[in-house]
Write an enzyme that holds these catalytic residues in place. Structure first.
Site: not given
Ligand code: MN
Length: 486
Positions: A71, A75-76, A137, A258
């Protein structure tokens, strides 16, 4: 967390598991994130594995788990969506792309909040699995929050409570909702968290376990006389939800009865009702506490029978009766992987998703869209404080009059002046999150002002004021009536 453990659990939880694909994704991500570390000092790949592991825990499908490993790659790192598409196909690539889009939020403050919320909802309508990845994530980011500066910790925790956990609730993914909430609670209200944890986990634990064991024994004795297969476990409320209830009802921990329920899991729906009957013959049920969420499921799809009885030592005792399938749905969300096996377009979506699509069609601009969503789907709430430090939850745009009625009807009826954050304000003043509200009352006064009806927001305030004016009209009517007669 290791890749071996992830694969092990995937074999147990995912019917269509392909360990080679998981291994391939792991190696790909590891190479891509090579030499990257997280703020906490651990290798970046740890975060990828954890995200994928949580997805396996909620029984996501294989492609979602693979996308969980990948994921953060576009992006990185230097690798792109196209690289992922070539290696893992269109479905995985589109999931990773969805996550990447979700991560890019350029605004600050309220704009950031709106943009964030809108993107989450668009992702839900696009492919719910993207949101599942985002939650897993986020869960790992929360678990490693200590590595970040204080202000960032707070921002992330707050954002999670404002956006992520309500959506997790709407989707019925309780497993993730609880975990995220308790971590946020701990970071945002450390003192309250510690106190409650002490009372709940340490002081009361053995008492609670004994009570559970005794109740279980009595029920088991009766169930054994039948042919019903069953499993009885204790379902403990998590800390944040107990705390919320204490705030909402203005009660101390001891007064929340409860905090746990007995969960009875059986094979089929017929047996759910049979067990209910047995419970009701052993103990007397409390009126109005029986809920048949099997016949009428909650909007998020939740199904179960709930009942509260007068149990041993005259203690109110809650039971939740459900089938194995219902139990799993309540942990992982009714939208989890099995819905994706068939044609994607036929995927069942909860009613509110369709409602949201309608809202989206009508509102092109983000602000209107978010306003509509919040009004219709989330309940807009603010928290304000009394001088004693009590927290009162109110709908947004509430006024000091709403606050006064939320505390007590007699206080509401007698308001003469309101002080917010040490400044005198008008009685129709709009309260904001975190305001400190003080109410000045006139004890000799008994009736509310009818004009307040034009600005109060809460149902309680409206009803109380109306009640008073109705009584007054009735008095007037009586007077006229008696005068006429006399
Ligand atoms: Mn992440």
């Amino acid at each position: 967390m290791t890749i071996e453990r992830l694969i092990q659990r995937a074999i147990e939880n995912i019917p269509e598991v392909d360990t080679e694909v998981i291994m391939k994704a792991y190696k790909f991500a590891k190479r891509a994130h090579e030499n990257q570390t997280r703020k906490s000092g651990e290798a970046y790949i740890e975060h990828s594995i954890f995200t994928a592991f949580e997805l396996v825990q909620i029984k996501a499908d294989l492609n979602t788990v693979v996308a969980g490993l990948l994921h953060d790659v576009p992006e990185d790192t230097q690798y792109t969506i196209e690289d992922i598409r070539k290696e893992f196909g269109d479905d995985v690539a589109s999931l990773v792309n969805g996550i990447t889009k979700l991560g890019k939020i350029k605004y600050r403050g309220i704009e950031r909040y709106r943009e964030n919320l809108k993107k989450m909802f668009l992702a839900i309508t696009d492919d719910i699995r993207i949101v599942y990845i985002k939650f897993c994530d986020r869960l790992h980011n929360l678990k490693t929050l200590d590595a970040l500066p204080k202000n960032k910790q707070e921002r992330i925790a707050r954002e999670t409570l404002e956006i992520y956990t309500p959506i997790a609730g709407l989707l019925g993914i309780w497993r993730l909702k609880w975990q995220m909430e308790d971590i946020c609670f701990k970071h945002l209200y450390p003192k309250e968290y510690q106190e409650l944890e002490y009372e709940y986990e340490i002081e009361k634990r053995s008492e609670r376990n004994q009570f559970f064991q005794k109740t279980k024994n009595i029920l088991e004795k009766e169930l054994k006389k039948t042919k019903i297969d069953y499993e009885i476990t204790a379902r403990f409320k998590h800390l944040y939800s107990i705390w919320q209830k204490m705030q909402r009802k203005d009660r101390k921990f001891d007064e929340i009865y409860d905090v746990f329920a007995l969960r009875v899991v059986v094979k089929n729906i017929e047996n759910c009702y049979k067990v209910l009957g047995i419970i009701h013959t052993i103990w007397k049920p409390l009126l109005n506490r029986f809920k048949d969420y099997i016949a009428v499921p909650k909007p998020n799809g939740y199904r179960s029978l709930h009942t509260t009885v007068i149990g041993i030592d005259n203690k109110a005792t809650e039971f939740q009766i459900k089938t194995r399938e219902m139990y799993e749905e309540s942990l992982f969300g009714s939208q989890s992987h099995w819905n994706y096996k068939s044609d994607r377009s036929s995927t069942k979506k909860p009613g509110w998703v369709n409602e949201m699509l309608e809202i989206q069609k009508e509102n092109k601009n983000t602000e209107d869209f978010v306003k509509e969503i919040k009004f219709n789907i989330f309940q807009d709430r603010i928290f304000v404080f009394s001088p004693k430090g009590d927290v009162i939850e109110l709908p947004i745009k509430s006024t000091p009059i709403d606050f006064a009625y939320a505390i007590h009807t007699d206080i509401g009826n007698r308001v003469t002046q309101a002080i917010v954050n040490e400044k005198i304000v008008t009685l129709n003043h709009e309260l904001k999150n975190g305001d400190l509200v003080e109410i000045i009352i006139d004890k000799s006064r008994k009736s509310p002002n009818n004009e307040w009806l034009s600005f109060v927001k809460t149902k309680k305030a409206k009803e109380r004021i109306k009640q008073y004016s109705k009584n007054k009209t009735l008095d007037k009517f009586k007077k006229i009536f008696y005068k006429d007669v006399s």
